[in-house]
Scaffold this active site. Sequence first.
Site, PDB file in Angstrom:
ATOM      1  N   LYS A 203       0.853  -1.199   0.000  1.00 28.54           N
ATOM      2  CA  LYS A 203       0.000   0.000   0.000  1.00 28.54           C
ATOM      3  C   LYS A 203       0.886   1.245   0.000  1.00 28.54           C
ATOM      4  O   LYS A 203       1.852   1.329   0.753  1.00 28.54           O
ATOM      5  CB  LYS A 203      -0.928   0.006   1.230  1.00 28.54           C
ATOM      6  CG  LYS A 203      -2.008  -1.073   1.171  1.00 28.54           C
ATOM      7  CD  LYS A 203      -2.946  -0.959   2.362  1.00 28.54           C
ATOM      8  CE  LYS A 203      -3.859  -2.163   2.472  1.00 28.54           C
ATOM      9  NZ  LYS A 203      -5.044  -2.120   1.631  1.00 28.54           N
ATOM     10  N   ASP A 256      -5.573 -13.386  11.184  1.00 30.44           N
ATOM     11  CA  ASP A 256      -5.951 -12.762   9.919  1.00 30.44           C
ATOM     12  C   ASP A 256      -5.353 -11.365   9.752  1.00 30.44           C
ATOM     13  O   ASP A 256      -4.976 -10.983   8.651  1.00 30.44           O
ATOM     14  CB  ASP A 256      -7.488 -12.700   9.842  1.00 30.44           C
ATOM     15  CG  ASP A 256      -7.984 -12.352   8.454  1.00 30.44           C
ATOM     16  OD1 ASP A 256      -7.471 -12.949   7.488  1.00 30.44           O
ATOM     17  OD2 ASP A 256      -8.879 -11.495   8.327  1.00 30.44           O
ATOM     18  N   HIS A 261      -0.451  -7.982   8.947  1.00 26.27           N
ATOM     19  CA  HIS A 261      -0.619  -6.571   8.586  1.00 26.27           C
ATOM     20  C   HIS A 261      -0.296  -5.595   9.731  1.00 26.27           C
ATOM     21  O   HIS A 261       0.492  -4.672   9.575  1.00 26.27           O
ATOM     22  CB  HIS A 261      -2.044  -6.310   8.107  1.00 26.27           C
ATOM     23  CG  HIS A 261      -2.527  -7.280   7.071  1.00 26.27           C
ATOM     24  ND1 HIS A 261      -1.705  -7.800   6.110  1.00 26.27           N
ATOM     25  CD2 HIS A 261      -3.752  -7.826   6.836  1.00 26.27           C
ATOM     26  CE1 HIS A 261      -2.409  -8.616   5.328  1.00 26.27           C
ATOM     27  NE2 HIS A 261      -3.644  -8.656   5.758  1.00 26.27           N
TER      28      HIS A 261
HETATM   29  C1  BG6 Z   1      -6.816  -9.790   4.362  1.00 24.98           C
HETATM   30  C2  BG6 Z   1      -7.698 -10.474   5.376  1.00 24.98           C
HETATM   31  O1  BG6 Z   1      -5.478 -10.186   4.516  1.00 24.98           O
HETATM   32  O2  BG6 Z   1      -6.895  -8.393   4.555  1.00 24.98           O
HETATM   33  C3  BG6 Z   1      -9.125 -10.002   5.259  1.00 24.98           C
HETATM   34  O3  BG6 Z   1      -7.650 -11.877   5.164  1.00 24.98           O
HETATM   35  C4  BG6 Z   1      -9.187  -8.503   5.336  1.00 24.98           C
HETATM   36  O4  BG6 Z   1      -9.947 -10.579   6.250  1.00 24.98           O
HETATM   37  C5  BG6 Z   1      -8.202  -7.873   4.361  1.00 24.98           C
HETATM   38  O5  BG6 Z   1     -10.503  -8.109   5.008  1.00 24.98           O
HETATM   39  C6  BG6 Z   1      -8.111  -6.382   4.552  1.00 24.98           C
HETATM   40  O6  BG6 Z   1      -7.351  -5.856   3.515  1.00 24.98           O
HETATM   41  P1  BG6 Z   1      -7.591  -4.379   3.000  1.00 24.98           P
HETATM   42  O7  BG6 Z   1      -6.560  -4.182   1.957  1.00 24.98           O
HETATM   43  O8  BG6 Z   1      -8.992  -4.351   2.464  1.00 24.98           O
HETATM   44  O9  BG6 Z   1      -7.431  -3.501   4.187  1.00 24.98           O
END
Ligand code: BG6
Length: 511
Positions: A203, A256, A261
Site C-alpha cells: 500500500k 488474519d 498486517h
Molecule cells: C486480508 C484479510 O489479509 O486483509 C481479510 O484476510 C481482510 O480478512 C483484508 O478483510 C483487509 O485488507 P484491505 O486491503 O482491504 O485492508
Amino acid sequence: MATPILMENPLRQGLFADRVPAPCSLVIYGASGDLTHRKLVPALFDLYEKHLLPASFSLIGISRSKISDEEFKQGLKVALKESEPQLSDSLWNSFSQNFHYMAGGYDDFKTYQALSQMLDQVDQENGTSGNRIFYLSTPPNVFENIISNLGAAGLAKEEKGFARIVIEKPFGHDLESAQELNQKVKEVFKERQIYRIDHYLGKETVQNLLVMRFANSIFEPIWDRRYVDHIQITASEDMGVGSRAGYYESSGILRDMFQNHLFQVMSLVAMEPPVAFEANAIRDEKLKILKSIRPFNENTVYQWAVRGQYGPGYLSGEKVPGYREAEGVNPKSNTPTYAALKIFLDTWRWHGVPFLLRSGKRLPKRTTEVAIQFKQPPNLLFKTNVSDLSPNVMVIRIQPDEGITLKFETKVPGMSMEVRTVNMDFRYGTSFAEGTSEAYERLLLDCMLGDATLFIRGDEVEAAWAALMPVLNHWETTEPERHFPNYEAGTWGPAEADNLLEKPWRKWRRL
Ligand code: BG6
C-alpha cells in the site's frame, strides 16, 4: 502459441526505465481462485497499461478445474471488466495473448513435468529467457506439496534465469507450522528466491511511512518515548466474514490481521533507521522490533488483550446478522472477530510507550490508520486546564482518503486566549495528480524486479508468530471473559477495550 509481445515502451527511456523488469513467466497456482481474478490479473493489467510489464511476458494459470485456455481467459476477462468496464476486445487480446492454462492436481508430479516442458516452450516462443515466478495463491494446506514438487521437477534451479516463489498468506497457522513451512521452502529455494506476501506492505501509504520518517528531519527527533505518549494502529472493517467462514473459523482476527498486517505496520512505525534502503537492511530493523515485543504472560494477557465477536446489529441503517449466524460458522463459535492489544516494545526508544492495536470486522466503517499521540505540554500558561487541551496527534491515514493530518492547538481569533484544535492536512488525492497504485501491482512488479524490500523475511514471520502465541494459546483454551457475542455489528467493539487505555488522556480515536 501466440507471437511474443514486443511492444514499444516509451517509459523505457524515461523516469521508470529501471522499473521495467526482464522478460519472465508468471505461474499462478490457484488460478481459478478469487485472488487471481480480483487482484492479480487486474494488477497485471494496470502494469501492462503503464508499460511496466516486461516486453516478453507469459502467464500460466494452474488449478484443478478442467477448463480450456479459452475458458480460463474468458473468466479472467469477465472479472477484469468489473474494474475496467471500458476494456476493449483488442486491448484484452493483446494483454492476454500469452496467457495459458494447465489443469492438474497439486500433488500430481506429472503436472510439474508438463509445466516444465511448457515453460521451456514458452521461453523459446516468447523469449521469456528462463525467468520464472511461481505464485502460490492456493489454500495453505497445499503449499508444501507444491513447493516440494517444484523442487523435484528441478523448477527451483536458476540455471537459465531466475526462479522465485511468491507465497500468499497465511504463512503458517502458528509458530510451529510457520517454522515447518519455512524449513520446507528453504530446502527447495534460497531465502533470496522467496517472496512472502503481505499486501499491506504494497500500500502506497504504508511505504510512505518510511519516506515520511527518513526523508524528513523534523519528525525523527520527536519519534520516541520522550515525546510520544502512545501510538494507536487501527484497521477497522465494516464487512463481515462474507463467504470466507471456512477459513475464518480456524483463523480469527489475530491470525488474519495482527500476525501480518498490523505487526508489519507497527514495525515500520517503530523501527530504527536502516543503514540503507535495501531489503535486508530494512528487514533487519523490522525484525528487531518484532523481537522486542514484550512477551505476553498469564497475567498480561488479561490486562493487555481484549477479544470480541460481533452479534447482529445495524450498518448504514441495514440490519446485519451476527457472526454466529453466518453460513459455515459454528453457532457456538468462539472465534474472535475483534481484538485490541496493548503492546510494549522493550527498546531504548520506545520504553514505556504503549502501542495500542485494534482491528475488527463489522465495525462502523473501513479505516486503517496510525495515530501518534504526543505528550501534553509540561507547564500550563493559558487559562485552560491542561486536561482541556487536546493532545497533539499525527494521523497517518493508510486508507481510505490516504494522507497525513497533524492536530495542534491554536488561538481562536478574538480578545480572549481561547484555545482550539485545528488540523494541518496532506491528502494524496489533492496533492498529487497520480492516483495511488493497488498494492498487488507494486508487489508483483517488485517481485519481477527481484526487489524483496516489501516482502517478509522468514525470521520476521516467525518472530511475529512467537509474539502472538501466548495470546492465541490463552484464547483458544479459555472461554471469553464475557460471553460472545460481546459487541453489536455497527459499533466500535467491546467496551472492555477501553481498559487498555489506563490514563484519562488516552482515548480510542473516534474515526
Ligand atoms: C486480508 C484479510 O489479509 O486483509 C481479510 O484476510 C481482510 O480478512 C483484508 O478483510 C483487509 O485488507 P484491505 O486491503 O482491504 O485492508
